[in-house]
Enzyme design. Structure first.
Site, mmCIF file in Angstrom:
data_model
loop_
_atom_site.group_PDB
_atom_site.id
_atom_site.type_symbol
_atom_site.label_atom_id
_atom_site.label_comp_id
_atom_site.label_asym_id
_atom_site.label_seq_id
_atom_site.Cartn_x
_atom_site.Cartn_y
_atom_site.Cartn_z
ATOM 1 C CE LYS A 22 -17.879 4.619 -55.796
ATOM 2 N NZ LYS A 22 -19.048 4.197 -55.024
ATOM 3 C CG ASN A 23 -17.001 2.444 -52.302
ATOM 4 O OD1 ASN A 23 -17.602 3.423 -52.769
ATOM 5 N ND2 ASN A 23 -17.088 1.237 -52.800
ATOM 6 N NE ARG A 100 -28.434 2.121 -51.813
ATOM 7 C CZ ARG A 100 -28.109 1.720 -50.589
ATOM 8 N NH1 ARG A 100 -26.855 1.702 -50.240
ATOM 9 N NH2 ARG A 100 -29.020 1.363 -49.717
ATOM 10 C CB CYS A 124 -28.960 1.697 -57.208
ATOM 11 S SG CYS A 124 -27.949 0.286 -56.800
ATOM 12 N NE ARG A 129 -26.682 -0.948 -52.903
ATOM 13 C CZ ARG A 129 -25.668 -0.193 -53.350
ATOM 14 N NH1 ARG A 129 -25.690 0.283 -54.552
ATOM 15 N NH2 ARG A 129 -24.664 0.110 -52.540
ATOM 16 N N PRO A 130 -31.956 -2.176 -49.325
ATOM 17 C CG PRO A 130 -32.694 -4.014 -48.129
ATOM 18 C CD PRO A 130 -32.052 -3.621 -49.406
ATOM 19 C CB ILE A 131 -31.427 1.800 -45.150
ATOM 20 C CG1 ILE A 131 -32.870 2.326 -45.031
ATOM 21 C CG2 ILE A 131 -30.744 2.318 -46.402
ATOM 22 C CD1 ILE A 131 -32.947 3.821 -44.763
ATOM 23 C CG ASP A 132 -33.146 -4.189 -43.372
ATOM 24 O OD1 ASP A 132 -32.402 -3.835 -44.309
ATOM 25 O OD2 ASP A 132 -33.249 -5.356 -43.002
ATOM 26 C CG LEU A 133 -29.000 -4.914 -41.987
ATOM 27 C CD1 LEU A 133 -27.737 -5.632 -42.453
ATOM 28 C CD2 LEU A 133 -29.739 -5.777 -40.974
ATOM 29 C CG ASP A 313 -17.719 -2.742 -54.973
ATOM 30 O OD1 ASP A 313 -17.439 -1.931 -54.079
ATOM 31 O OD2 ASP A 313 -18.886 -3.106 -55.219
ATOM 32 C CB ILE A 335 -22.739 -9.110 -52.269
ATOM 33 C CG1 ILE A 335 -21.503 -9.823 -51.730
ATOM 34 C CG2 ILE A 335 -23.078 -7.853 -51.482
ATOM 35 C CD1 ILE A 335 -21.517 -10.099 -50.234
ATOM 36 N NE ARG A 405 -22.652 7.047 -58.746
ATOM 37 C CZ ARG A 405 -23.485 6.280 -58.059
ATOM 38 N NH1 ARG A 405 -24.400 5.574 -58.679
ATOM 39 N NH2 ARG A 405 -23.403 6.210 -56.751
#
Ligand code: EPZ
Length: 426
Positions: A22-23, A100, A124, A129-133, A313, A335, A405
């Site tokens: 999936k990933n 996301r 979630c 789970r920011p997206i600043d990076l 995971d 993490i 999922r």
């Protein structure tokens, strides 16, 4: 509402075919946005997240069609993605909120179209789970980032130029986003402190097949020489190391013997090392990884870290294993800030777990007892299924959409190796 009913106590033995990852599939499905030629992806897993991303790609104007058999006979699906005509550069909230990983269309759309507007993915269950990076990396390549009404708008009207990207800590998604973007930026991009997960290497392999010029994928420093244009390719999605690791735990917990077909031990050395310490006999075979029990089950200690260390995971799945091991285990989640939601549910099955900040201490018990439990997130739901395989009596898992999922045909795969498991509709 669908539920899984598992009657514990069955020893698992036989072969489980591991699906495409999936990933890996999710970032790979964004590569077609970088070219006006068709991209064929084979060995795609049949999962809800893949469907969600396909819906988003359709919304953007990408046509997705069933590709002819790829001849490899792999169990996965082959799809052709044609982004020759991108009709829209807006990824709407009602799709992005479902998954996301949709943020992975941001970089490719800016690289190809000069602009993109993507709904903020939001948090979630396992963290905010920011997206600043992701955004800082795009700015390093010359993108202008604006935030408005919960949407991120990125633009680069004069195109992107290669630059220096240095991540303060490892981010899989941000590495993937900037790797795809840099492929079409003018000049050279170096990515320092890049994620080293096998999914990054798989993505780089696909991009290289499209004509990208990438060195260092899989190491902490990746260099990309931007090119004018990328062309189509055919790429097979790598096998799912998290699915494989989950079933490896099932083999050990049930004191069974499973061949995980297509699994690659190099993708999962850290979890395999812990399994061997706990009592597994592991052998790499020509067509996969074999995991069998040596009859014991010893406690162990884990700290989750970026690849090649122990993956977050697989944390929940190994906690189920620790619940029935001899002695105490300590598992530290380093993490995500909220990835212990499986703990209260495992305790409902009789596990003895105490959480202290980011560490959980698990004291093995002789047996778990089946009960009704609630899935809270993808990997937590797998942890409950694993516990159900060894619990006395029936374990009923609700909110199966979490499980669907990330695990393809879970009940079929487990039933085929001896589990007593049914999907029932309320
Ligand atoms: C990917 O998520 C995986 N998802 C996750 O798998 C996995 O747990 C995670 O990598 C870590 O290995 C997919 O590949 C689709 P990160 P991602 O960016 O990319 C923080 C599953 O169960 N961070 O490596 O979102 C973040 O909050 C899923 O299959 C920022 O602060 O993970 C986290 O604490 C769950 N800012 C840490 O970094 C950012 O801009 C690592 O996140 C990005 C991330």
């Amino acid at each position: 509402m669908e539920k899984l009913v598992i009657t514990g106590g069955k020893r698992l033995e036989g072969i489980i075919e591991i699906s495409g990852a999936k990933n890996a599939a999710l970032p790979l499905m964004c590569t077609p946005l970088l070219t006006d030629e068709p991209v064929v992806l084979t060995n795609l897993p049949r999962l809800a997240d893949i469907t969600t991303l396909t819906d988003l790609l359709n919304h953007l104007g990408v046509t997705v069609t069933i590709a002819g058999g790829d001849g490899t006979g792999s169990g996965g699906r082959s799809l052709t993605f044609d982004a020759s005509n991108i009709a829209d550069t807006v990824a709407p909230y009602d799709i992005v909120r479902k998954m996301r990983a949709s943020i992975l269309v941001l970089g490719p759309l800016v690289a190809r179209m000069g602009e993109a507007t993507v709904s903020m993915p939001g948090g979630c269950a396992i963290g905010n789970r920011p997206i600043d990076l992701h955004l800082k990396a795009l700015e390093a390549l010359g993108a202008v980032i604006e935030m408005e009404d919960g949407y991120v708008r990125a633009s680069a009207p004069r195109g992107l130029t290669g630059g220096e990207v240095r991540f303060p800590f490892v981010s899989v998604g941000a590495t993937e986003n900037i790797l795809m973007t840099a492929a079409l930026a003018k000049g050279t991009t170096t990515i320092e402190n890049a994620a080293r997960e096998p999914e990054i290497t798989d993505l780089a392999k696909c991009l290289t097949g499209m004509g990208a010029r990438i060195t260092g994928a899989g190491t902490e420093t990746i260099t990309v020489e931007g090119v004018e244009k990328l062309h189509g390719t055919t790429h097979a999605v790598m096998p799912d190391r998290v699915e494989a690791g989950s079933y490896a735990v099932a083999a050990l917990m049930t004191r069974g013997d499973l061949l995980l077909k297509n699994a690659r031990s190099a993708d999962m050395q850290a979890p395999l090392d812990v399994l061997a310490e706990a009592g597994a006999i592991i052998s790499s075979e020509a067509d996969g990884v074999r995991v069998k029990s040596n009859g014991n089950l010893q406690g162990f200690n884990i700290v989750t870290q970026p690849f090649p260390a122990f993956p977050t995971d697989m944390q929940a799945q190994f906690m189920a294993l620790a619940s029935v091991a001899d002695g105490a285990s300590v598992i530290t989640e380093a993490i995500f800030e909220n990835r212990f939601m499986h703990v209260p549910e495992l305790c409902r099955l009789g596990a003895d777990i105490t959480v202290n900040g980011s560490s959980a201490t698990i004291r093995g018990v002789n047996s778990l007892k089946g009960a009704q439990v609630m899935a809270t997130d993808l990997r937590a739901s797998m942890s409950l299924a694993l516990a159900g395989l060894v619990a006395d009596g029936d374990t009923v898992i609700n909110r199966l959409y979490h499980l669907d999922r990330g695990y393809e045909r879970l009940e079929d795969k487990l039933r085929a190796v001896g589990a007593q498991i049914e999907r029932v509709n309320d």
